[in-house]
Write an enzyme that holds these catalytic residues in place. Structure first.
Site, mmCIF file in Angstrom:
data_model
loop_
_atom_site.group_PDB
_atom_site.id
_atom_site.type_symbol
_atom_site.label_atom_id
_atom_site.label_comp_id
_atom_site.label_asym_id
_atom_site.label_seq_id
_atom_site.Cartn_x
_atom_site.Cartn_y
_atom_site.Cartn_z
ATOM 1 N N ARG A 130 -3.494 -5.888 4.043
ATOM 2 C CA ARG A 130 -4.106 -5.889 5.372
ATOM 3 C C ARG A 130 -3.529 -4.816 6.285
ATOM 4 N NH1 ARG A 130 -4.743 -10.267 2.886
ATOM 5 N NH2 ARG A 130 -2.506 -10.163 2.488
ATOM 6 N N THR A 131 -2.209 -4.701 6.326
ATOM 7 C CA THR A 131 -1.603 -3.750 7.262
ATOM 8 C C THR A 131 -1.988 -2.320 6.913
ATOM 9 O OG1 THR A 131 0.254 -5.255 7.649
ATOM 10 C CG2 THR A 131 0.544 -2.954 8.299
ATOM 11 N N LYS A 160 14.047 9.356 -6.630
ATOM 12 C CA LYS A 160 15.000 10.369 -7.091
ATOM 13 C C LYS A 160 16.279 10.376 -6.256
ATOM 14 C CE LYS A 160 11.074 13.348 -8.276
ATOM 15 N NZ LYS A 160 10.413 14.650 -8.007
ATOM 16 N N ARG A 181 6.213 1.127 6.279
ATOM 17 C CA ARG A 181 6.762 -0.174 5.897
ATOM 18 C C ARG A 181 7.931 0.071 4.951
ATOM 19 N NH1 ARG A 181 3.299 -5.304 4.082
ATOM 20 N NH2 ARG A 181 3.135 -5.326 6.356
ATOM 21 N N HIS A 209 7.888 -6.918 12.650
ATOM 22 C CA HIS A 209 6.536 -6.438 12.334
ATOM 23 C C HIS A 209 5.764 -6.444 13.660
ATOM 24 C CE1 HIS A 209 3.005 -5.422 10.270
ATOM 25 N NE2 HIS A 209 2.968 -6.352 9.330
#
Length: 384
Positions: A130-131, A160, A181, A209
């Site tokens: 959703r985000t 890496k 995120r 959030h």
């Protein structure tokens, strides 16, 4: 056709090939390529008003039609969106007003080109549906473009050993705004401290959030019709749930709010949130009785028990999982005006048969995320 504005370099969409003046700037036409306003227009820093200057000419140069009129020229108060504590009631009300305008834009889409020429990078180190998709949809519905990394933890140079700071310095060179995120709490602050372009925290581990909290409060306002004087139950994984933490911070902005914490013992709300609410004189109460709380509250905000936060302690996960489930028995004690919300995804903490009840607001809640994120992108990139 490309139109070149002097000084400095910029342009507008196809038009007359003869010299002209746009907003007091000398404009000369050349062929082959259309114009887009990019992040380097005028070379002015964010702190000194780069975004508001962009906004002042953007809507006029692009000739936006069939969309609600937006004020231009006033810079948004915030450079980045990192945590819920950044907002006050006035900013929240203004963001919600723009979000309502975005509902009209979405219904008329594709009508707006307000973000034409802008590029958004979505940098996701943890899974998201959703985000990520709502941010990408928001950008495209406003005429912008998207650069996306769905699993940056595995498929970027982070695998890496590249530092977050180096990644941000690289990605900002390709984009005008970064939506990130990350699996570590505090990562968004580090990114914002490094970047020269706006950074939006789309969730940082068990931290916060903020855009989810914004859409949650927007949904409560739309569903209940008020934000002062409400009772909200936060249910489920309150120790690891970044959504409930950010939501608690925002609810503290409003008057006569009471918050109930309903959770298994192993995932209770942490003391920092309780202390913050107490310092803001917000009444809160811990309870083990979901039925009793459900009968009192205006909003029942359910969350899933997050297995990914337990590491190797699967025994604790199993202890917490399935203890509090919203089903028809819970609906039967809820008030008629009350709503059930959930940040999604859900597992078994809300039974599927609840979906048919009009008080089940979680899919409307998810749709509201589009409007809030359209509003935020517009405000951060072109201002009010």
């Amino acid at each position: 056709m490309r139109l070149t504005i002097h000084p400095p370099r910029a342009g507008i969409p196809s038009g007359s090939s003869s010299p002209a003046t746009v907003l007091g700037w000398n404009v000369q036409a050349t062929r082959h390529q259309h114009f887009s306003l990019a992040s380097t227009v005028f070379g002015v820093s964010r702190q000194s008003g780069r975004l508001s200057m962009r906004s002042r000419i953007h809507s006029q140069l692009l000739g936006i039609q069939n969309t609600p009129s937006f004020s231009a020229g006033k810079k948004f108060q915030l450079d980045d969106l990192i945590e819920a504590q950044q907002f006050d009631r006035e900013i929240l009300a203004d963001i919600f007003e723009v979000a309502r305008e975005m509902e009209k834009v979405e219904k008329n889409s594709p009508g707006s080109q307000v973000l034409k020429g802008y590029l958004m990078a979505t940098l996701f180190y943890e899974p998201s549906t959703r985000t990520r998709l709502s941010f990408e949809s928001a950008m495209k519905r406003l005429g912008g473009e998207v650069l996306t990394t769905e699993n940056a933890r595995e498929f970027s140079s982070a695998a890496k050993g590249e530092t977050l700071e180096d990644t941000i310095r690289t990605v900002e060179g390709y984009s005008d705004i970064i939506v990130m995120r990350h699996f570590e709490s505090g990562a968004a602050k580090r990114a914002a401290a490094t970047a020269e372009v706006p950074v939006i925290n789309a969730g940082d581990g068990p931290g916060q959030h903020p855009t989810q909290a914004l859409l949650d409060v927007y949904t409560i306002d739309r569903e209940i019709g008020k934000l002062d004087g409400i009772k909200v139950a936060l249910v489920g994984d309150l120790a690891n749930g970044r959504t409930v933490r950010s939501l608690a911070y925002l609810l503290a902005k409003y008057q006569d709010v009471k918050i109930y914490f309903v959770s298994p013992d192993v995932v209770k709300m942490k003391d920092d949130i309780k202390d913050y609410l107490t310092s803001k004189r917000v009444e809160w109460e811990e309870s083990a009785d979901l039925m009793e709380v459900a009968s009192k509250c205006d909003v029942l905000y359910q969350t899933r028990i997050q297995r990914e936060r337990f590491g190797k302690r699967i025994d604790l996960y199993e202890e917490a999982r399935g203890k509090y489930i919203v089903d028809h028995d819970v609906l039967n004690v809820m008030q008629n005006h009350a709503v059930v919300m959930h940040p999604l995804p859900r597992l078994d903490e809300i039974t599927v048969d609840v979906d048919a009840d009009p008080r089940a607001a979680y899919f409307r809640q998810a749709k509201n995320g589009l409007y809030i994120r359209m509003a935020l992108l517009k405000l951060l990139l072109v201002g009010w």
